[in-house]
Design a protein around this motif. Structure first.
Motif, PDB file in Angstrom:
ATOM      1  N   LYS A 156       0.822  -1.208   0.000  1.00 26.34           N
ATOM      2  CA  LYS A 156       0.000   0.000   0.000  1.00 26.34           C
ATOM      3  C   LYS A 156       0.859   1.263   0.000  1.00 26.34           C
ATOM      4  O   LYS A 156       0.593   2.202  -0.740  1.00 26.34           O
ATOM      5  N   LYS A 157       1.903   1.273   0.821  1.00 23.57           N
ATOM      6  CA  LYS A 157       2.794   2.435   0.898  1.00 23.57           C
ATOM      7  C   LYS A 157       3.922   2.379  -0.128  1.00 23.57           C
ATOM      8  O   LYS A 157       4.690   3.325  -0.252  1.00 23.57           O
ATOM      9  N   LYS A 158       4.044   1.242  -0.827  1.00 20.48           N
ATOM     10  CA  LYS A 158       5.121   1.016  -1.793  1.00 20.48           C
ATOM     11  C   LYS A 158       6.486   1.207  -1.133  1.00 20.48           C
ATOM     12  O   LYS A 158       7.348   1.930  -1.611  1.00 20.48           O
ATOM     13  N   GLU A 159       6.651   0.529   0.019  1.00 21.54           N
ATOM     14  CA  GLU A 159       7.886   0.601   0.778  1.00 21.54           C
ATOM     15  C   GLU A 159       8.359  -0.810   1.121  1.00 21.54           C
ATOM     16  O   GLU A 159       7.551  -1.678   1.421  1.00 21.54           O
ATOM     17  N   SER A 160       9.683  -0.994   1.074  1.00 24.16           N
ATOM     18  CA  SER A 160      10.271  -2.286   1.423  1.00 24.16           C
ATOM     19  C   SER A 160      11.392  -2.109   2.436  1.00 24.16           C
ATOM     20  O   SER A 160      12.157  -1.149   2.361  1.00 24.16           O
ATOM     21  N   THR A 161      11.462  -3.064   3.353  1.00 26.14           N
ATOM     22  CA  THR A 161      12.511  -3.114   4.363  1.00 26.14           C
ATOM     23  C   THR A 161      13.235  -4.442   4.201  1.00 26.14           C
ATOM     24  O   THR A 161      12.606  -5.463   3.928  1.00 26.14           O
ATOM     25  N   VAL A 162      14.543  -4.430   4.355  1.00 26.98           N
ATOM     26  CA  VAL A 162      15.304  -5.669   4.350  1.00 26.98           C
ATOM     27  C   VAL A 162      15.546  -6.060   5.801  1.00 26.98           C
ATOM     28  O   VAL A 162      15.971  -5.236   6.612  1.00 26.98           O
ATOM     29  N   ILE A 163      15.238  -7.301   6.113  1.00 26.88           N
ATOM     30  CA  ILE A 163      15.437  -7.819   7.461  1.00 26.88           C
ATOM     31  C   ILE A 163      16.576  -8.832   7.411  1.00 26.88           C
ATOM     32  O   ILE A 163      16.513  -9.809   6.659  1.00 26.88           O
ATOM     33  N   TYR A 164      17.608  -8.553   8.182  1.00 29.84           N
ATOM     34  CA  TYR A 164      18.754  -9.455   8.270  1.00 29.84           C
ATOM     35  C   TYR A 164      18.628 -10.243   9.571  1.00 29.84           C
ATOM     36  O   TYR A 164      18.571  -9.666  10.653  1.00 29.84           O
ATOM     37  N   THR A 165      18.567 -11.558   9.453  1.00 31.09           N
ATOM     38  CA  THR A 165      18.494 -12.427  10.618  1.00 31.09           C
ATOM     39  C   THR A 165      19.893 -12.970  10.866  1.00 31.09           C
ATOM     40  O   THR A 165      20.467 -13.641  10.012  1.00 31.09           O
ATOM     41  N   VAL A 166      20.416 -12.651  12.045  1.00 28.58           N
ATOM     42  CA  VAL A 166      21.788 -13.009  12.393  1.00 28.58           C
ATOM     43  C   VAL A 166      21.757 -14.063  13.484  1.00 28.58           C
ATOM     44  O   VAL A 166      21.280 -13.815  14.592  1.00 28.58           O
ATOM     45  N   MET A 167      22.224 -15.264  13.141  1.00 29.83           N
ATOM     46  CA  MET A 167      22.408 -16.299  14.150  1.00 29.83           C
ATOM     47  C   MET A 167      23.855 -16.167  14.593  1.00 29.83           C
ATOM     48  O   MET A 167      24.774 -16.482  13.844  1.00 29.83           O
ATOM     49  N   ILE A 168      24.024 -15.631  15.782  1.00 27.67           N
ATOM     50  CA  ILE A 168      25.363 -15.320  16.273  1.00 27.67           C
ATOM     51  C   ILE A 168      25.720 -16.293  17.393  1.00 27.67           C
ATOM     52  O   ILE A 168      24.937 -16.520  18.305  1.00 27.67           O
ATOM     53  N   LEU A 169      26.889 -16.890  17.271  1.00 26.42           N
ATOM     54  CA  LEU A 169      27.357 -17.857  18.252  1.00 26.42           C
ATOM     55  C   LEU A 169      28.322 -17.190  19.215  1.00 26.42           C
ATOM     56  O   LEU A 169      29.210 -16.449  18.806  1.00 26.42           O
ATOM     57  N   SER A 170      28.150 -17.468  20.485  1.00 26.70           N
ATOM     58  CA  SER A 170      29.132 -16.974  21.471  1.00 26.70           C
ATOM     59  C   SER A 170      30.438 -17.714  21.259  1.00 26.70           C
ATOM     60  O   SER A 170      30.489 -18.752  20.582  1.00 26.70           O
ATOM     61  N   ALA A 171      31.486 -17.207  21.821  1.00 23.55           N
ATOM     62  CA  ALA A 171      32.796 -17.840  21.686  1.00 23.55           C
ATOM     63  C   ALA A 171      32.764 -19.276  22.212  1.00 23.55           C
ATOM     64  O   ALA A 171      33.360 -20.179  21.639  1.00 23.55           O
ATOM     65  N   VAL A 172      32.013 -19.510  23.279  1.00 16.85           N
ATOM     66  CA  VAL A 172      31.913 -20.849  23.866  1.00 16.85           C
ATOM     67  C   VAL A 172      31.165 -21.776  22.889  1.00 16.85           C
ATOM     68  O   VAL A 172      31.605 -22.897  22.647  1.00 16.85           O
ATOM     69  N   GLN A 173      30.053 -21.312  22.341  1.00 13.60           N
ATOM     70  CA  GLN A 173      29.281 -22.122  21.399  1.00 13.60           C
ATOM     71  C   GLN A 173      30.095 -22.428  20.138  1.00 13.60           C
ATOM     72  O   GLN A 173      30.048 -23.533  19.623  1.00 13.60           O
ATOM     73  N   ALA A 174      30.842 -21.458  19.631  1.00 13.32           N
ATOM     74  CA  ALA A 174      31.621 -21.647  18.414  1.00 13.32           C
ATOM     75  C   ALA A 174      32.708 -22.695  18.622  1.00 13.32           C
ATOM     76  O   ALA A 174      33.011 -23.477  17.727  1.00 13.32           O
ATOM     77  N   SER A 175      33.302 -22.745  19.824  1.00 16.31           N
ATOM     78  CA  SER A 175      34.373 -23.713  20.078  1.00 16.31           C
ATOM     79  C   SER A 175      33.832 -25.138  20.221  1.00 16.31           C
ATOM     80  O   SER A 175      34.560 -26.099  20.037  1.00 16.31           O
ATOM     81  N   LYS A 176      32.539 -25.314  20.546  1.00 17.11           N
ATOM     82  CA  LYS A 176      31.927 -26.626  20.665  1.00 17.11           C
ATOM     83  C   LYS A 176      31.693 -27.281  19.304  1.00 17.11           C
ATOM     84  O   LYS A 176      31.559 -28.472  19.205  1.00 17.11           O
ATOM     85  N   HIS A 177      31.576 -26.443  18.255  1.00 13.78           N
ATOM     86  CA  HIS A 177      31.264 -26.981  16.930  1.00 13.78           C
ATOM     87  C   HIS A 177      32.521 -27.350  16.263  1.00 13.78           C
ATOM     88  O   HIS A 177      33.194 -27.274  15.545  1.00 13.78           O
TER      89      HIS A 177
END
Length: 138
Positions: free
Chosen positions: A117-138
């Motif tokens: 209706k307003k002819k407007e668009s927004t981009v939504i960035y979804t960031v899955m961010i891992l803590s340093a502890v979580q990153a070291s487990k993978h």
């Protein structure tokens, strides 16, 4: 007020075009992530293009852009459209920045939200961010 309400630039858009009104970042933290507000500010700085400014609900600069002569030259601002944004490329750039900041294995995905209706668009960035502890487990 009547003059400003008549200053709409949406009638100049082609079929399927929408104004780019900016980006939002949605975080999905995995584990305890420190400095999340700082990370968000850093990522927001990288997002381009910057949308046209609105004054009292109107893009007066864009309206002036579609006029002729003095008004266009003095006040006109080229419209920033969704097609000017590059969500996939920006998501890749944001993910690289997270890597540089030490948030390894974090991912960024983009999606577009459009208000037809307003002819407007927004981009939504979804960031899955891992803590340093979580990153070291993978």
């Amino acid at each position: 007020m009547i003059l400003i309400s008549g200053c709409t630039a949406t009638k100049n858009l082609r079929e399927g075009e929408t104004f780019y009104v900016g980006a939002k970042i949605k975080f999905l933290p995995q584990g305890e992530v420190r400095r999340l507000s700082n990370v968000e500010a850093d990522l927001q700085e990288l997002i381009q293009p910057k949308p046209n400014k609105k004054y009292l609900g109107s893009r007066i600069g864009v309206w002036a852009y579609y006029r002729k002569g003095f008004i266009k030259k003095k006040f006109g601002r080229e419209p920033v459209l969704l097609k000017n944004a590059t969500p996939d490329r920006t998501a890749t750039m944001l993910q690289a920045e997270l890597q540089n900041e030490g948030y390894f294995r974090s991912t960024v995905q983009s999606e577009i939200s459009t208000n037809a209706k307003k002819k407007e668009s927004t981009v939504i960035y979804t960031v899955m961010i891992l803590s340093a502890v979580q990153a070291s487990k993978h």
